[in-house]
Motif scaffolding. Structure first.
Motif, PDB file in Angstrom:
ATOM      1  N   GLY A 122       0.729  -1.109  -0.205  1.00  0.00           N
ATOM      2  CA  GLY A 122      -0.040  -0.430   0.199  1.00  0.00           C
ATOM      3  C   GLY A 122       0.641   1.057  -0.037  1.00  0.00           C
ATOM      4  O   GLY A 122       0.503   2.046  -0.780  1.00  0.00           O
ATOM      5  N   MET A 123       1.745   1.132   0.653  1.00  0.00           N
ATOM      6  CA  MET A 123       2.723   2.016   0.399  1.00  0.00           C
ATOM      7  C   MET A 123       3.576   2.408  -0.239  1.00  0.00           C
ATOM      8  O   MET A 123       3.990   4.001  -0.671  1.00  0.00           O
ATOM      9  CB  MET A 123       4.143   2.104   1.920  1.00  0.00           C
ATOM     10  N   LEU A 124       3.995   1.527  -1.196  1.00  0.00           N
ATOM     11  CA  LEU A 124       4.455   1.156  -2.724  1.00  0.00           C
ATOM     12  C   LEU A 124       3.562   2.328  -3.626  1.00  0.00           C
ATOM     13  O   LEU A 124       3.674   3.015  -4.639  1.00  0.00           O
ATOM     14  CB  LEU A 124       4.356   0.533  -3.009  1.00  0.00           C
ATOM     15  N   ALA A 125       2.197   1.840  -3.417  1.00  0.00           N
ATOM     16  CA  ALA A 125       1.196   2.211  -4.726  1.00  0.00           C
ATOM     17  C   ALA A 125       0.566   3.600  -4.621  1.00  0.00           C
ATOM     18  O   ALA A 125       0.627   4.525  -4.982  1.00  0.00           O
ATOM     19  CB  ALA A 125      -0.182   1.274  -4.304  1.00  0.00           C
ATOM     20  N   ALA A 126       0.720   4.074  -2.776  1.00  0.00           N
ATOM     21  CA  ALA A 126       0.853   5.795  -2.347  1.00  0.00           C
ATOM     22  C   ALA A 126       1.333   6.635  -3.055  1.00  0.00           C
ATOM     23  O   ALA A 126       1.546   7.517  -3.710  1.00  0.00           O
ATOM     24  CB  ALA A 126       0.309   5.292  -1.422  1.00  0.00           C
ATOM     25  N   ILE A 127       2.915   5.564  -2.685  1.00  0.00           N
ATOM     26  CA  ILE A 127       3.733   6.587  -3.021  1.00  0.00           C
ATOM     27  C   ILE A 127       4.001   6.815  -5.247  1.00  0.00           C
ATOM     28  O   ILE A 127       4.531   7.892  -5.550  1.00  0.00           O
ATOM     29  CB  ILE A 127       4.994   6.414  -2.730  1.00  0.00           C
ATOM     30  N   ALA A 128       3.543   6.030  -5.743  1.00  0.00           N
ATOM     31  CA  ALA A 128       3.876   5.716  -6.812  1.00  0.00           C
ATOM     32  C   ALA A 128       2.071   6.797  -7.157  1.00  0.00           C
ATOM     33  O   ALA A 128       2.403   7.776  -7.911  1.00  0.00           O
ATOM     34  CB  ALA A 128       3.260   4.546  -7.835  1.00  0.00           C
ATOM     35  N   ILE A 129       1.177   7.063  -6.908  1.00  0.00           N
ATOM     36  CA  ILE A 129       0.547   7.982  -6.829  1.00  0.00           C
ATOM     37  C   ILE A 129       0.425   9.069  -6.610  1.00  0.00           C
ATOM     38  O   ILE A 129       0.676   9.798  -7.435  1.00  0.00           O
ATOM     39  CB  ILE A 129      -1.517   7.377  -6.620  1.00  0.00           C
ATOM     40  N   LEU A 130       2.042   9.170  -5.207  1.00  0.00           N
ATOM     41  CA  LEU A 130       1.866  10.793  -5.517  1.00  0.00           C
ATOM     42  C   LEU A 130       2.868  11.520  -6.401  1.00  0.00           C
ATOM     43  O   LEU A 130       3.630  12.267  -6.839  1.00  0.00           O
ATOM     44  CB  LEU A 130       2.412  10.970  -3.784  1.00  0.00           C
ATOM     45  N   ALA A 131       4.326  10.298  -6.979  1.00  0.00           N
ATOM     46  CA  ALA A 131       5.079  10.578  -7.896  1.00  0.00           C
ATOM     47  C   ALA A 131       4.543  10.780  -9.208  1.00  0.00           C
ATOM     48  O   ALA A 131       4.850  12.328  -9.971  1.00  0.00           O
ATOM     49  CB  ALA A 131       6.023   9.475  -7.996  1.00  0.00           C
ATOM     50  N   ALA A 132       2.878  10.589  -9.682  1.00  0.00           N
ATOM     51  CA  ALA A 132       2.459  10.430 -11.387  1.00  0.00           C
ATOM     52  C   ALA A 132       1.939  12.161 -10.769  1.00  0.00           C
ATOM     53  O   ALA A 132       1.795  12.082 -11.884  1.00  0.00           O
ATOM     54  CB  ALA A 132       1.854   9.062 -10.815  1.00  0.00           C
ATOM     55  N   VAL A 133       1.345  12.247  -9.251  1.00  0.00           N
ATOM     56  CA  VAL A 133       0.685  13.622  -9.916  1.00  0.00           C
ATOM     57  C   VAL A 133       1.924  14.229  -9.184  1.00  0.00           C
ATOM     58  O   VAL A 133       1.520  15.641  -9.977  1.00  0.00           O
ATOM     59  CB  VAL A 133      -0.067  13.436  -7.876  1.00  0.00           C
ATOM     60  N   GLN A 134       2.623  14.097  -9.042  1.00  0.00           N
ATOM     61  CA  GLN A 134       4.192  15.331  -8.969  1.00  0.00           C
ATOM     62  C   GLN A 134       4.444  15.337 -10.806  1.00  0.00           C
ATOM     63  O   GLN A 134       4.907  16.525 -10.819  1.00  0.00           O
ATOM     64  CB  GLN A 134       4.962  15.147  -7.905  1.00  0.00           C
ATOM     65  N   ILE A 135       4.547  14.566 -11.282  1.00  0.00           N
ATOM     66  CA  ILE A 135       4.801  14.840 -12.530  1.00  0.00           C
ATOM     67  C   ILE A 135       4.011  15.414 -12.988  1.00  0.00           C
ATOM     68  O   ILE A 135       4.213  16.185 -13.992  1.00  0.00           O
ATOM     69  CB  ILE A 135       5.033  13.030 -13.420  1.00  0.00           C
ATOM     70  N   VAL A 136       2.424  15.203 -13.210  1.00  0.00           N
ATOM     71  CA  VAL A 136       1.701  16.040 -13.934  1.00  0.00           C
ATOM     72  C   VAL A 136       1.923  17.353 -12.899  1.00  0.00           C
ATOM     73  O   VAL A 136       1.658  18.512 -14.310  1.00  0.00           O
ATOM     74  CB  VAL A 136       0.851  16.188 -13.749  1.00  0.00           C
ATOM     75  N   VAL A 137       2.081  17.734 -11.928  1.00  0.00           N
ATOM     76  CA  VAL A 137       2.289  18.884 -11.446  1.00  0.00           C
ATOM     77  C   VAL A 137       3.608  20.065 -11.660  1.00  0.00           C
ATOM     78  O   VAL A 137       3.634  21.100 -12.041  1.00  0.00           O
ATOM     79  CB  VAL A 137       2.268  19.279 -10.191  1.00  0.00           C
ATOM     80  N   HIS A 138       4.217  18.905 -12.774  1.00  0.00           N
ATOM     81  CA  HIS A 138       5.761  19.078 -12.428  1.00  0.00           C
ATOM     82  C   HIS A 138       5.311  20.203 -14.471  1.00  0.00           C
ATOM     83  O   HIS A 138       6.056  21.019 -14.582  1.00  0.00           O
ATOM     84  CB  HIS A 138       7.176  18.613 -12.840  1.00  0.00           C
ATOM     85  N   LEU A 139       4.594  18.844 -15.360  1.00  0.00           N
ATOM     86  CA  LEU A 139       4.522  19.155 -16.684  1.00  0.00           C
ATOM     87  C   LEU A 139       3.647  20.400 -16.712  1.00  0.00           C
ATOM     88  O   LEU A 139       4.148  21.416 -17.579  1.00  0.00           O
ATOM     89  CB  LEU A 139       4.031  18.410 -17.040  1.00  0.00           C
ATOM     90  N   VAL A 140       2.836  20.719 -16.174  1.00  0.00           N
ATOM     91  CA  VAL A 140       2.077  22.102 -16.012  1.00  0.00           C
ATOM     92  C   VAL A 140       2.255  23.383 -15.359  1.00  0.00           C
ATOM     93  O   VAL A 140       2.293  23.881 -16.938  1.00  0.00           O
ATOM     94  CB  VAL A 140       0.537  21.517 -15.114  1.00  0.00           C
ATOM     95  N   PHE A 141       3.339  23.242 -14.036  1.00  0.00           N
ATOM     96  CA  PHE A 141       3.238  24.361 -13.323  1.00  0.00           C
ATOM     97  C   PHE A 141       4.658  24.873 -14.284  1.00  0.00           C
ATOM     98  O   PHE A 141       5.419  26.152 -14.150  1.00  0.00           O
ATOM     99  CB  PHE A 141       3.347  24.201 -12.354  1.00  0.00           C
ATOM    100  N   PHE A 142       5.483  24.033 -14.808  1.00  0.00           N
ATOM    101  CA  PHE A 142       6.981  24.495 -14.946  1.00  0.00           C
ATOM    102  C   PHE A 142       7.122  24.082 -16.525  1.00  0.00           C
ATOM    103  O   PHE A 142       8.454  24.829 -16.991  1.00  0.00           O
ATOM    104  CB  PHE A 142       7.799  23.412 -13.499  1.00  0.00           C
ATOM    105  N   LEU A 143       6.807  23.690 -16.379  1.00  0.00           N
ATOM    106  CA  LEU A 143       7.362  23.169 -18.296  1.00  0.00           C
ATOM    107  C   LEU A 143       5.982  23.058 -19.222  1.00  0.00           C
ATOM    108  O   LEU A 143       6.024  23.576 -20.414  1.00  0.00           O
ATOM    109  CB  LEU A 143       7.490  21.693 -18.335  1.00  0.00           C
ATOM    110  N   HIS A 144       4.950  23.829 -18.425  1.00  0.00           N
ATOM    111  CA  HIS A 144       3.423  24.812 -18.752  1.00  0.00           C
ATOM    112  C   HIS A 144       3.597  24.102 -20.539  1.00  0.00           C
ATOM    113  O   HIS A 144       2.785  24.398 -21.319  1.00  0.00           O
ATOM    114  CB  HIS A 144       4.159  26.443 -19.561  1.00  0.00           C
ATOM    115  N   MET A 145       3.086  22.265 -20.059  1.00  0.00           N
ATOM    116  CA  MET A 145       2.251  21.911 -21.142  1.00  0.00           C
ATOM    117  C   MET A 145       0.620  21.694 -20.892  1.00  0.00           C
ATOM    118  O   MET A 145       0.030  21.457 -19.517  1.00  0.00           O
ATOM    119  CB  MET A 145       3.214  20.442 -20.833  1.00  0.00           C
TER     120      MET A 145
END
Length: 110
Positions: free
Chosen positions: A46-69
Motif C-alpha cells: 500500500g505504501m508503494l502504491a501511495a508513493i507511486a500515485i503521489l509521484a505520478a501527480v507530482q509529474i503532472v504538476v511539474h509538466l503543467v506548472f514548470f514546463l507549461h504543457m
C-alpha cells in the motif's frame, strides 16, 4: 502580461504566481510521501502504491506548472513529443522486463 515573461519568439514562460503554486504543490506532495513512509500507516504494498500515485501527480504538476504543457495549440508539438517519449520508454521498459523474465525462465530449466 504584467507578470508573465515572454521571449523574442512570443512564447509565454509563466508567471511568478504559477511557479510558486507549482512549488508549493510539489513540496506538499513530497512531504506527503515522506509522511507516509515515516508514519508506517500502510502495508508495504500500500505504501508503494501511495508513493507511486503521489509521484505520478507530482509529474503532472511539474509538466503543467514548470514546463507549461497544456492543451493549447502552441503546445501541440511539445505534447506530441512528450507522448511519443512516454510511449517509447514504456515499450523499452516492458520489452526489457519481458526479455529478462524469459531469459530467467530459460536459465532455470537447465
Amino acid at each position: 502580461m504584467a507578470d508573465a515573461h515572454t521571449d523574442h519568439s512570443g512564447a509565454n514562460h509563466g508567471s511568478v504566481g504559477s511557479y510558486l503554486t507549482g512549488f508549493v504543490i510539489s513540496v506538499l506532495l513530497t512531504a506527503a510521501a515522506f509522511g507516509i513512509v515515516m508514519a508506517h500507516s500502510f502495508s508495504p504494498s500500500g505504501m508503494l502504491a501511495a508513493i507511486a500515485i503521489l509521484a505520478a501527480v507530482q509529474i503532472v504538476v511539474h509538466l503543467v506548472f514548470f514546463l507549461h504543457m497544456n492543451a493549447s495549440s502552441e503546445q501541440r508539438w511539445n505534447v506530441m513529443a512528450f507522448a511519443f517519449t512516454i510511449m517509447t520508454v514504456f515499450i523499452l521498459v516492458i520489452g526489457t522486463l519481458f526479455i529478462m523474465h524469459d531469459t530467467s525462465i530459460n536459465m532455470m530449466s537447465r
